[in-house]
Design a protein around this motif. Structure first.
Motif, PDB file in Angstrom:
ATOM      1  N   THR A 164      -6.143 -15.797 -10.487  1.00  0.00           N
ATOM      2  CA  THR A 164      -5.715 -14.720 -11.210  1.00  0.00           C
ATOM      3  C   THR A 164      -4.606 -14.937 -12.081  1.00  0.00           C
ATOM      4  N   ARG A 218     -10.008 -13.102 -13.601  1.00  0.00           N
ATOM      5  CA  ARG A 218     -10.116 -14.145 -12.477  1.00  0.00           C
ATOM      6  C   ARG A 218     -10.810 -15.351 -12.847  1.00  0.00           C
ATOM      7  N   LYS A 248       0.804  -1.191  -0.105  1.00  0.00           N
ATOM      8  CA  LYS A 248       0.000   0.118   0.108  1.00  0.00           C
ATOM      9  C   LYS A 248       0.937   1.160  -0.020  1.00  0.00           C
ATOM     10  N   GLN A 281      -2.203   0.926 -10.995  1.00  0.00           N
ATOM     11  CA  GLN A 281      -2.835   2.105 -11.310  1.00  0.00           C
ATOM     12  C   GLN A 281      -2.326   3.149 -10.488  1.00  0.00           C
ATOM     13  N   ARG A 336      -3.885   3.129  -6.429  1.00  0.00           N
ATOM     14  CA  ARG A 336      -5.520   2.926  -6.698  1.00  0.00           C
ATOM     15  C   ARG A 336      -5.331   1.632  -6.727  1.00  0.00           C
ATOM     16  N   HIS A 337      -4.607   0.744  -7.331  1.00  0.00           N
ATOM     17  CA  HIS A 337      -4.883  -0.568  -7.449  1.00  0.00           C
ATOM     18  C   HIS A 337      -3.748  -1.273  -7.877  1.00  0.00           C
ATOM     19  N   GLU A 353      -1.731  -5.298  -8.958  1.00  0.00           N
ATOM     20  CA  GLU A 353      -1.791  -6.683  -9.174  1.00  0.00           C
ATOM     21  C   GLU A 353      -0.376  -7.021  -8.900  1.00  0.00           C
ATOM     22  N   ARG A 358     -13.574  -5.924 -11.452  1.00  0.00           N
ATOM     23  CA  ARG A 358     -14.118  -4.969 -10.343  1.00  0.00           C
ATOM     24  C   ARG A 358     -13.316  -3.615  -9.936  1.00  0.00           C
ATOM     25  N   GLU A 359     -11.979  -4.271  -9.582  1.00  0.00           N
ATOM     26  CA  GLU A 359     -11.116  -3.082  -9.164  1.00  0.00           C
ATOM     27  C   GLU A 359     -10.842  -2.005  -9.987  1.00  0.00           C
ATOM     28  N   LEU A 360     -11.040  -2.452 -11.545  1.00  0.00           N
ATOM     29  CA  LEU A 360     -10.792  -1.294 -12.510  1.00  0.00           C
ATOM     30  C   LEU A 360     -11.930  -1.106 -13.169  1.00  0.00           C
ATOM     31  N   GLU A 401     -14.460 -12.776 -14.250  1.00  0.00           N
ATOM     32  CA  GLU A 401     -14.096 -11.611 -14.534  1.00  0.00           C
ATOM     33  C   GLU A 401     -13.020 -11.526 -15.541  1.00  0.00           C
TER      34      GLU A 401
END
Length: 221
Positions: free
Chosen positions: A151, A113, A15, A50, A20-21, A23, A88-90, A195
């Motif tokens: 993933t 996913r 973090k 991102q 923002r995100h 992987e 979802r995250e994007l 996804e």
């Protein structure tokens, strides 16, 4: 990357302010045998992230413990252009944010996913496509990555948008030209994924080296 650092990133994604995100995945060699050490390379870390802005990324690479490790490798900074499908995250990304000329270099990223019961079908249809992309003369870098249990991601750099879309829609010459298009048709028939998204980017800058090489992006001029 050292195994402990790599495993830590896979289990506990970092973090940071402005992130923002992210992987964090283990590298995977396109086209490798299903049972092979090349299928999940724990020490070869692939990261797709991102950011709110570039200064946040610069600080992360300079000051964050995991970021400093990543900064010893290679990365390319990207400007988002288009999205198909949804993870979802994007999902906040618009479907279209810009355009690329047909002769401009382009970077393509897929993120999925998996539906675990569909994994055998995915492998059956996916491995021929992996080899098609890996061996394509207009792909200057093509690789994949995985994070168990579900993933998977691919990353490829292309000499031009025209070359990439030609591969996607089976317009190339040769017996392997239709592999990607046929796999997409099979996915439409019965989806492999919970996804899935395909993202297209304009490369902005390239940093560091990987496997003794830099300048994977075919910059104009």
């Amino acid at each position: 990357m050292p195994l402990l650092s790599a495993t830590g990133g896979l289990l506990r994604p970092p973090k940071a302010p402005g992130l923002r995100h992210i992987e964090v995945l283990a590298g995977m060699q396109l086209g490798a045998a299903v049972i092979s050490p090349h299928r999940m390379q724990l020490r070869r870390v692939a990261v797709f992230a991102q950011w709110e802005d570039e200064p946040a990324l610069v600080v992360f690479l300079a000051r964050h413990r995991f970021g400093r490790k990543l900064n010893e490798g290679w990365h390319v900074r990207l400007e988002f252009v288009r999205r198909w499908g949804e993870v979802r995250e994007l999902a906040p990304l618009p479907e279209t944010a810009g355009r690329l000329e047909l002769d401009e270099p382009v970077v393509a990223v897929t993120l999925a996913r998996m539906r675990l019961p569909e994994l055998p079908r995915f492998i059956h249809w996916g491995r021929p496509v992996e080899r098609q992309i890996r061996d394509h003369p207009e792909a200057t870098l093509a690789m994949a990555a995985i994070r168990l249990p579900r993933t998977v991601s691919t990353f490829s750099i292309w000499t031009s948008t025209r070359a990439m879309t030609g591969m996607v829609f089976g317009r190339d010459d040769g017996g392997a030209a239709r592999r990607h298009a046929e796999a997409m048709n099979e996915r439409e028939r019965r989806d492999f994924h919970r996804e899935f998204t395909t993202l297209r980017f304009k490369p902005l800058s390239e940093h560091g080296s990987w496997e003794g090489r830099a300048n994977y992006v075919p910059w104009p001029g």
